[in-house]
Design an enzyme around this catalytic site. Structure first.
Site, PDB file in Angstrom:
ATOM      1  N   LEU A 208       0.872  -1.188   0.000  1.00 56.57           N
ATOM      2  CA  LEU A 208       0.000   0.000   0.000  1.00 56.57           C
ATOM      3  C   LEU A 208       0.899   1.224   0.000  1.00 56.57           C
ATOM      4  CD1 LEU A 208      -2.641  -0.438   2.867  1.00 56.57           C
ATOM      5  CD2 LEU A 208      -3.083  -0.499   0.411  1.00 56.57           C
ATOM      6  N   HIS A 209       0.794   2.061  -1.011  1.00 58.59           N
ATOM      7  CA  HIS A 209       1.568   3.298  -0.937  1.00 58.59           C
ATOM      8  C   HIS A 209       0.910   4.489  -1.630  1.00 58.59           C
ATOM      9  CE1 HIS A 209       2.826   1.951  -4.902  1.00 58.59           C
ATOM     10  NE2 HIS A 209       3.213   3.183  -5.150  1.00 58.59           N
ATOM     11  N   ARG A 210      -0.267   4.273  -2.250  1.00 61.06           N
ATOM     12  CA  ARG A 210      -0.942   5.402  -2.909  1.00 61.06           C
ATOM     13  C   ARG A 210      -1.311   6.452  -1.875  1.00 61.06           C
ATOM     14  NH1 ARG A 210       0.435   5.144  -7.652  1.00 61.06           N
ATOM     15  NH2 ARG A 210       0.498   2.990  -8.249  1.00 61.06           N
ATOM     16  N   PRO A 211      -1.035   7.723  -2.183  1.00 62.70           N
ATOM     17  CA  PRO A 211      -1.405   8.788  -1.239  1.00 62.70           C
ATOM     18  C   PRO A 211      -2.864   8.667  -0.778  1.00 62.70           C
ATOM     19  CG  PRO A 211      -0.163   9.704  -3.076  1.00 62.70           C
ATOM     20  CD  PRO A 211      -0.345   8.240  -3.370  1.00 62.70           C
ATOM     21  N   ASP A 281      -2.286  -1.650  -3.966  1.00 66.12           N
ATOM     22  CA  ASP A 281      -2.767  -0.484  -4.715  1.00 66.12           C
ATOM     23  C   ASP A 281      -1.736  -0.087  -5.777  1.00 66.12           C
ATOM     24  OD1 ASP A 281      -0.794   0.685  -3.176  1.00 66.12           O
ATOM     25  OD2 ASP A 281      -2.127   2.048  -2.105  1.00 66.12           O
TER      26      ASP A 281
END
Ligand code: UD1
Length: 360
Positions: A208-211, A281
């Site tokens: 998970l790393h999407r803003p 993501d």
């Protein structure tokens, strides 16, 4: 022909590696093709950069612009200023950019303004979600690209819809899959596999790393708690991007979520290949799970890679509680989409790109 190749952030490295290997192969066979590899320095941590160069046998860059992190505007501006100097000092016939990160867009703009032709590998992907910085990067890059290499026929249709010349669009396949195919027999079991007594199908793998998923603390907490409740006895292995780790420091992680530092490419793909399912993501991981036939839940409301759903094993599950609960219910009952591998995702995309370049 002189090419300048751009790589800046982690997903770029997997895409540029097979292109460099294919160029080197062509050169050995006498092709008149020369390149300079420029690392913008967008990613600089060993775990996001150096290890990928090492694992994928990418040569040391000819220059590292060392731009580092910053707001979108400041990072993009720094890349542009530094790359303008670089390209003026070392002119090229073409600047080749890959993917959709800030380095991709910034270098494409600089090249075009210096009257240098732009090649975009992985052109034509669209989520139509302008809240994603990558979508802006994709649209702007494609608007000034001279030669488009696409991963799917659909990407080509999307480019034609926005006025690109069909003669300049070449469906060559997926360079990220070139890297996957080339490394399948080199995968490495990470130490955590034994430490946590993992085995094939005994765990979930999550990134998970999407803003939109990680920047807001309450939303991240809700998502993490919900996922941990759904997986029952199987742990979630969670190699977390530095920006996600920063956010998670403030949260108490549930016991069945095992957060670790970002993994090396060969270790990460080992974990994908052996996972019960992947929760992500990311864009590239939707493609890697499709190739490997592993169920993938994409925790986003849209994807620029629809063929991973229509052809592959990806499901766009979103982030609502209702959809996530329903998705896990289906998954645990074995009702997940067994997919196929899309056309030209067989490991020869970079060869097709180089062949086309030699015809120019
Ligand atoms: C970038 C890409 C994204 C890609 C992702 C893969 C853009 C707009 N986004 O996102 O498309 O999926 O890379 O990882 O280009 N940081 C470190 N070490 C590093 C680099 C970054 O700690 O080596 C931290 C910094 O706090 C930085 C933050 O991560 O501010 C964000 O880095 P940035 O390069 O701006 O975007 P990513 O989230 O990595």
């Amino acid at each position: 022909m002189n090419l300048t190749l751009i790589a800046g952030a982690r997903p770029n490295f997997m895409k540029i590696a097979p292109i460099i290997h294919a160029i080197n192969k062509a050169k050995k066979n006498g092709a008149n093709l020369h390149y300079r590899l420029i690392h913008t320095g967008q990613h600089y941590d060993e775990k996001l950069s150096k290890y990928f160069f090492d694992d994928l046998n990418i040569p040391h860059p000819d220059a590292n612009l060392g731009v580092g992190s910053g707001s979108h505007a400041s990072q993009t501006a720094k890349i542009m200023v530094a790359f303008e100097e670089e390209l003026k000092s070392n002119p090229a016939d073409y600047v080749l950019v890959v993917g959709d990160v800030n380095s991709t867009m910034a270098c494409a703009i600089v090249a075009k303004k210096l009257q240098t032709k732009v090649i975009h590998v992985e052109a034509g992907l669209r989520s139509y979600d302008l809240d994603m910085p990558e979508e802006i990067n994709r649209m702007l890059t494609d608007a000034i690209t001279d030669l488009f290499f696409t991963t799917t026929p659909e990407a080509g249709y999307k480019l034609i819809q926005t006025g690109s010349n069909p003669d300049h669009i070449h469906f060559v396949g997926n360079v990220m899959m070139d890297t996957l195919v080339a490394n399948l027999d080199r995968l490495q079991e990470p130490p955590l596999y034994k430490e946590h007594q993992l085995s094939k199908g005994s765990y979930y793998l999550m990134t998970l790393h999407r803003p939109s998923n990680v920047d807001e603390e309450q939303e991240l907490k809700r998502l993490i708690t919900l996922l941990s409740e759904q997986v029952e006895e199987k742990p979630i292995i969670f190699p977390a991007h530095p920006r996600t780790q920063k956010q998670l420091k403030a949260l108490d992680l549930p016991q069945n979520i095992i957060m670790v530092d970002p993994l090396r490419y060969l270790e990460f793909i080992f974990l994908v290949k052996n996972a019960f399912a992947v929760l992500t993501d990311s864009g590239g991981i939707q493609e890697e799970t499709t190739y490997l036939g592993i169920p993938c839940f994409t925790l986003r409301e849209n994807t620029e890679r629809p063929e991973t759903i229509t052809v592959g094993s990806n499901e766009l599950i979103g982030t609502s509680t209702e959809n996530i609960i329903a998705g896990f219910h289906r998954l645990k009952n074995g009702q997940w989409e067994r997919g196929q591998i899309p056309m030209y995702w067989e490991g020869k995309a970079a060869e097709r790109i180089v062949k086309k370049l030699l015809e120019l």
